[in-house]
Each structure stands twice: as C-alpha cells, then as structure tokens.
Scaffold this motif. Structure first.
Motif, PDB file in Angstrom:
ATOM      1  N   LEU A 119       3.380  12.037   1.445  1.00 22.97           N
ATOM      2  CA  LEU A 119       2.741  12.289   2.759  1.00 22.97           C
ATOM      3  C   LEU A 119       3.939  12.275   3.368  1.00 22.97           C
ATOM      4  O   LEU A 119       5.261  11.347   2.760  1.00 22.97           O
ATOM      5  CB  LEU A 119       2.229  10.760   4.302  1.00 22.97           C
ATOM      6  CG  LEU A 119       2.486  10.755   5.308  1.00 22.97           C
ATOM      7  CD1 LEU A 119       1.166  11.505   5.923  1.00 22.97           C
ATOM      8  CD2 LEU A 119       2.235   9.714   6.259  1.00 22.97           C
ATOM      9  N   LEU A 120       4.228  13.276   4.289  1.00 22.47           N
ATOM     10  CA  LEU A 120       6.007  14.038   4.984  1.00 22.47           C
ATOM     11  C   LEU A 120       6.268  13.727   6.079  1.00 22.47           C
ATOM     12  O   LEU A 120       5.102  14.214   7.037  1.00 22.47           O
ATOM     13  CB  LEU A 120       5.892  14.526   3.738  1.00 22.47           C
ATOM     14  CG  LEU A 120       7.795  15.987   4.182  1.00 22.47           C
ATOM     15  CD1 LEU A 120       8.368  14.832   4.005  1.00 22.47           C
ATOM     16  CD2 LEU A 120       7.806  17.485   4.119  1.00 22.47           C
ATOM     17  N   SER A 121       7.259  13.121   6.937  1.00 26.10           N
ATOM     18  CA  SER A 121       7.361  13.478   8.147  1.00 26.10           C
ATOM     19  C   SER A 121       8.591  13.864   7.940  1.00 26.10           C
ATOM     20  O   SER A 121       9.591  14.329   7.843  1.00 26.10           O
ATOM     21  CB  SER A 121       7.966  11.879   8.893  1.00 26.10           C
ATOM     22  OG  SER A 121       6.935  10.804   9.022  1.00 26.10           O
ATOM     23  N   TYR A 135       0.280   4.843  -1.919  1.00 24.62           N
ATOM     24  CA  TYR A 135       0.914   6.093  -1.840  1.00 24.62           C
ATOM     25  C   TYR A 135       2.095   6.162  -0.675  1.00 24.62           C
ATOM     26  O   TYR A 135       3.121   5.044  -0.507  1.00 24.62           O
ATOM     27  CB  TYR A 135       0.590   6.395  -0.289  1.00 24.62           C
ATOM     28  CG  TYR A 135      -1.561   6.733   0.076  1.00 24.62           C
ATOM     29  CD1 TYR A 135      -1.796   7.604  -0.907  1.00 24.62           C
ATOM     30  CD2 TYR A 135      -2.421   5.122   0.767  1.00 24.62           C
ATOM     31  CE1 TYR A 135      -3.212   7.475  -0.446  1.00 24.62           C
ATOM     32  CE2 TYR A 135      -3.333   5.784   0.664  1.00 24.62           C
ATOM     33  CZ  TYR A 135      -3.875   6.635   0.222  1.00 24.62           C
ATOM     34  OH  TYR A 135      -5.688   6.540  -0.106  1.00 24.62           O
ATOM     35  N   LEU A 136       2.595   7.355  -2.103  1.00 25.73           N
ATOM     36  CA  LEU A 136       4.139   7.838  -0.937  1.00 25.73           C
ATOM     37  C   LEU A 136       4.557   8.487  -0.258  1.00 25.73           C
ATOM     38  O   LEU A 136       3.998   9.943  -0.181  1.00 25.73           O
ATOM     39  CB  LEU A 136       5.124   8.206  -2.641  1.00 25.73           C
ATOM     40  CG  LEU A 136       6.289   8.389  -2.134  1.00 25.73           C
ATOM     41  CD1 LEU A 136       7.605   7.262  -2.314  1.00 25.73           C
ATOM     42  CD2 LEU A 136       6.707   9.600  -3.483  1.00 25.73           C
ATOM     43  N   HIS A 137       5.560   7.566   1.011  1.00 21.77           N
ATOM     44  CA  HIS A 137       5.982   8.260   1.937  1.00 21.77           C
ATOM     45  C   HIS A 137       7.216   8.642   1.755  1.00 21.77           C
ATOM     46  O   HIS A 137       7.956   8.612   1.319  1.00 21.77           O
ATOM     47  CB  HIS A 137       5.361   7.590   3.119  1.00 21.77           C
ATOM     48  CG  HIS A 137       6.113   7.566   4.519  1.00 21.77           C
ATOM     49  ND1 HIS A 137       7.120   7.552   4.881  1.00 21.77           N
ATOM     50  CD2 HIS A 137       5.570   8.691   5.476  1.00 21.77           C
ATOM     51  CE1 HIS A 137       7.983   8.033   6.324  1.00 21.77           C
ATOM     52  NE2 HIS A 137       7.332   8.766   6.178  1.00 21.77           N
ATOM     53  N   MET A 138       7.148   9.824   2.522  1.00 21.87           N
ATOM     54  CA  MET A 138       8.719  10.221   2.562  1.00 21.87           C
ATOM     55  C   MET A 138       9.607  10.162   4.135  1.00 21.87           C
ATOM     56  O   MET A 138       8.878  11.038   5.095  1.00 21.87           O
ATOM     57  CB  MET A 138       8.969  11.635   2.004  1.00 21.87           C
ATOM     58  CG  MET A 138      10.579  12.309   2.010  1.00 21.87           C
ATOM     59  SD  MET A 138      10.903  13.778   1.334  1.00 21.87           S
ATOM     60  CE  MET A 138      11.008  12.989  -0.896  1.00 21.87           C
ATOM     61  N   LYS A 179       0.744  -0.934  -0.239  1.00 24.30           N
ATOM     62  CA  LYS A 179       0.155  -0.315   0.158  1.00 24.30           C
ATOM     63  C   LYS A 179       0.377   1.183   0.233  1.00 24.30           C
ATOM     64  O   LYS A 179       0.304   2.059  -0.689  1.00 24.30           O
ATOM     65  CB  LYS A 179      -1.104   0.166   1.167  1.00 24.30           C
ATOM     66  CG  LYS A 179      -1.759   0.809   1.148  1.00 24.30           C
ATOM     67  CD  LYS A 179      -3.199   1.368   0.001  1.00 24.30           C
ATOM     68  CE  LYS A 179      -4.622   1.638   0.208  1.00 24.30           C
ATOM     69  NZ  LYS A 179      -4.935   1.598  -1.147  1.00 24.30           N
ATOM     70  N   ILE A 180       2.236   0.916   0.129  1.00 23.02           N
ATOM     71  CA  ILE A 180       2.608   2.761   0.165  1.00 23.02           C
ATOM     72  C   ILE A 180       4.124   2.052   0.295  1.00 23.02           C
ATOM     73  O   ILE A 180       5.110   1.121   1.001  1.00 23.02           O
ATOM     74  CB  ILE A 180       2.477   2.907   1.998  1.00 23.02           C
ATOM     75  CG1 ILE A 180       1.571   3.215   2.874  1.00 23.02           C
ATOM     76  CG2 ILE A 180       3.850   4.303   2.238  1.00 23.02           C
ATOM     77  CD1 ILE A 180       1.142   3.918   4.331  1.00 23.02           C
ATOM     78  N   ILE A 181       4.671   3.244  -0.431  1.00 19.19           N
ATOM     79  CA  ILE A 181       6.568   2.974  -0.971  1.00 19.19           C
ATOM     80  C   ILE A 181       6.859   4.317  -0.016  1.00 19.19           C
ATOM     81  O   ILE A 181       6.603   5.090   0.091  1.00 19.19           O
ATOM     82  CB  ILE A 181       6.791   3.184  -2.532  1.00 19.19           C
ATOM     83  CG1 ILE A 181       6.366   2.038  -2.645  1.00 19.19           C
ATOM     84  CG2 ILE A 181       8.511   3.158  -1.757  1.00 19.19           C
ATOM     85  CD1 ILE A 181       6.564   2.146  -4.810  1.00 19.19           C
ATOM     86  N   SER A 182       8.161   4.004   1.167  1.00 17.14           N
ATOM     87  CA  SER A 182       8.723   4.943   1.961  1.00 17.14           C
ATOM     88  C   SER A 182      10.002   5.379   1.529  1.00 17.14           C
ATOM     89  O   SER A 182      10.873   4.401   1.325  1.00 17.14           O
ATOM     90  CB  SER A 182       8.480   4.567   2.906  1.00 17.14           C
ATOM     91  OG  SER A 182       9.164   5.493   4.186  1.00 17.14           O
ATOM     92  N   ILE A 183      10.245   5.920   1.613  1.00 24.48           N
ATOM     93  CA  ILE A 183      11.457   6.300   1.448  1.00 24.48           C
ATOM     94  C   ILE A 183      12.394   7.632   2.214  1.00 24.48           C
ATOM     95  O   ILE A 183      11.677   8.140   2.405  1.00 24.48           O
ATOM     96  CB  ILE A 183      11.829   7.303  -0.459  1.00 24.48           C
ATOM     97  CG1 ILE A 183      11.560   8.570  -0.575  1.00 24.48           C
ATOM     98  CG2 ILE A 183      12.111   6.504  -1.493  1.00 24.48           C
ATOM     99  CD1 ILE A 183      11.445   9.016  -1.867  1.00 24.48           C
TER     100      ILE A 183
END
Length: 335
Positions: free
Chosen positions: A193-195, A163-166, A131-135
């Motif tokens: 989505l960003l942290s 979704y793409l999370h960073m 569901k999510i790719i996180s980089i």
C-alpha cells in the motif's frame, strides 16, 4: 524560504491544467474523464495491477489506506519519527482504533531487527496484533531507503502475514535521489500500500492511495467516502495529477529541489559555526545553528526550528528553490 516544501507555490503547469478542465460540466465524485485518465496514468507507473483513490491530503491518504488493511485490535509498527506517529494528531488511532507501535530508528529508517520484538506475542489475545509495517520515503530525517532495504522489510512482512505500507509524501525526491523508477522502488520491492504524495512537489493539493493487494482494493472506496475525502468536484484533483505526471514534471521538480539542497549544504559548510547533522540524500537538511544566529533569524521563515533544546533546525528545498535563494540565505547567516 526553506521552512517547508509545503510553503512553495503551485507549479504553473498544474495551475494551467486546472484551468483547462474548468470547462463545461463533468460527472462528479470521480466519474469524469479526467479522473479516469489520471488513474490510468498512475497505474502506468507500475508494472502491476493497482487500484488508485485520490484524496485531498497526506493524513487522509495514510488513514484511509491503512483502514482498508487492518482491524481495530491490530497495530502498525513504524519508526518513532514517522508522520503517522508524530504529526497527524492521533488520526489513525482515532479513526481506526488501532495501536501504533513505534520503534527506534537510524535517521528515520527502521530494519527487521528492530521490528522482531513486536511479533513475539502474535496470537496472544491480550495484546494488539501486529498487522502493518509502515515506512516513510523519504523519511522525516531526509534519509532514503534503498530498494534492497525496502525489499528486505517487505519479505519479512509477508513471511509474518503482514502488510507493508509506505508513506510517500516526498516519494518523487526519493526516486530522483536513487535514480530509479517508481516501479523499481515500490512494486518490484513488494510494497502493498502506498500513499503517493504530490503536494510537497508542486501540486496545490491531492494525494493518492495506491493498493497493490486485490483482496483489499474495494475497501478504500467506501472508507474514503465515510472519511469525508470523496471530493465531489474530483476533476480538479485529478487534473493536478495529469499535469504532474505529464512529461515527468514530478521528476523535474524533485531534481531541482534535490540539487538545490546539495548546493545549500555545500554553502552551509562555509560557516564554521554551523554543523550539518545528516547526509543530504534528497531535499531536507538538518543542522545545528549557534543560538546567536537563531535569535536573529528565527522570525524570517528561513528554516524550521526542529529541536529547540539542541538548536537543530530543518531546511527543506522546493521545486522552485534556486541558487540565488541559497546565496541570499547564506549572506544573511554570514552577517
């Protein structure tokens, strides 16, 4: 000295702003004017509607943010080296119940070719659903994704209903390295989505979850409270972000850290026995040290012994790192 940018002091402007808001009473739990102002400042970084939620640290920002985007039967795809996979003690798996699927990387960076194999079983009820790719930006190896690389991953992600999370723990260092704005690097490329990190770049504590997806904007509000991250005296977190964003303090701090890293890398090349292992894009340097040097300096907090079996150490410069610090370190190594 260069063991981590977490080891640096708090910038004096951040401390001053905390003192300034330490007057009188203010509504708790983020209902104060300082949090409203900090939120608006964060939103102004992006030419797009966003929702902002402040937390204490990066792990909570990652876990709470990702919780808003996925179910327990789904999975996050990321590089083997990412912080959520290696350095958050299984927090994501514990609190969400979801699976982390790690892939091979090139100095911390992944591409769509390495991700595709995890999409073959989409729809198969026997397997976790990606569901999510996180980089990470910068990556844990100090490399930096270009906007083109981020956009390619984002477009691929959205084509597959993901979704793409960073994880932007060092996002300021990345922006300075690339010479672009946060908007160009994040909103324009399609990050969902960003942290947004500040602790490693001069703040005392505090990170921000920034959502670019209206269908999930209300979720972090409740998950943050359930996750014990709704700070009652929120104004002291918000004040730091006000100072951090005012007059581009974030940029000045990251510029100093990055430039000192370049100087450190240059000075390290003067010692033939030391081998630099990475291209120095931001404020992190990885190098192989001779065992003799490690034996004599390991307890002096100059660096972090990242891979003991290979004698590879990590050095991280901070907003208050100076050329004088570098010269002192190099003199010690040369001795």
């Amino acid at each position: 000295m260069f063991i981590s940018d977490n080891s640096s002091t708090v910038h004096k402007k951040v401390l001053k702003k905390i003192t300034e808001v330490n007057q009188g009473v203010a509504f708790p739990y983020g209902n104060d004017p300082y949090t409203k102002h900090a939120t608006e400042m964060m939103q102004s970084l992006f030419n797009k509607d966003t929702d902002v939620y402040f937390t204490i640290n990066g792990t909570s920002a990652n876990v709470i943010g990702l919780s808003a985007l996925m179910q327990s039967y789904e999975s996050v795809i990321c590089a083997e080296s990412t912080h959520i996979n290696t350095d958050e003690c299984g927090a994501l798996e514990k609190y969400i119940g979801a699976k982390i699927s790690s892939v091979e990387h090139n100095h911390g960076k992944i591409n769509v070719q390495s991700i595709e194999k995890f999409l073959l079983d989409k729809g198969n009820e026997h397997h976790n659903q990606p569901k999510i790719i996180s980089i990470s930006q910068c990556t844990e190896f100090g490399s930096v994704y270009t906007p083109e690389e981020i956009k390619e991953i984002a477009d691929f992600t959205h084509r597959h209903d993901m979704y793409l999370h960073m994880d932007g723990a060092r996002i300021a260092n990345a922006a300075v390295s690339l010479g672009i704005s946060f908007n160009e690097m994040i909103a324009d490329t399609g990050v969902d989505l960003l942290s947004f990190g500040g602790t490693k770049n001069g703040m005392m504590m505090g990170e921000a979850i920034i959502s670019f997806r209206p269908e999930v904007t209300s979720n972090p509000k409740f998950i943050r409270k359930q996750g014990m991250q709704l700070v009652s005296k929120m104004r002291y977190i918000s004040a730091q972000f006000i100072a951090y964003l005012e007059d581009d303090l974030w940029r000045d701090n990251a510029t100093q850290a990055n430039s000192t890293a370049q100087y450190l890398a240059k000075r390290l090349t003067e010692i033939p026995e030391i081998e630099i292992k990475n291209a120095v894009n931001a404020n992190m340097i990885f190098a192989r040290f001779p065992q003799e040097i490690i034996d004599k300096t390991i307890n002096k907090e100059y660096y972090y012994l990242m891979y003991p079996l290979e004698n590879v150490v990590r050095m991280v410069t901070s907003y208050n790192s100076t050329k004088e610090d570098v010269d002192q370190f190099i003199d010690e190594l040369q001795k």
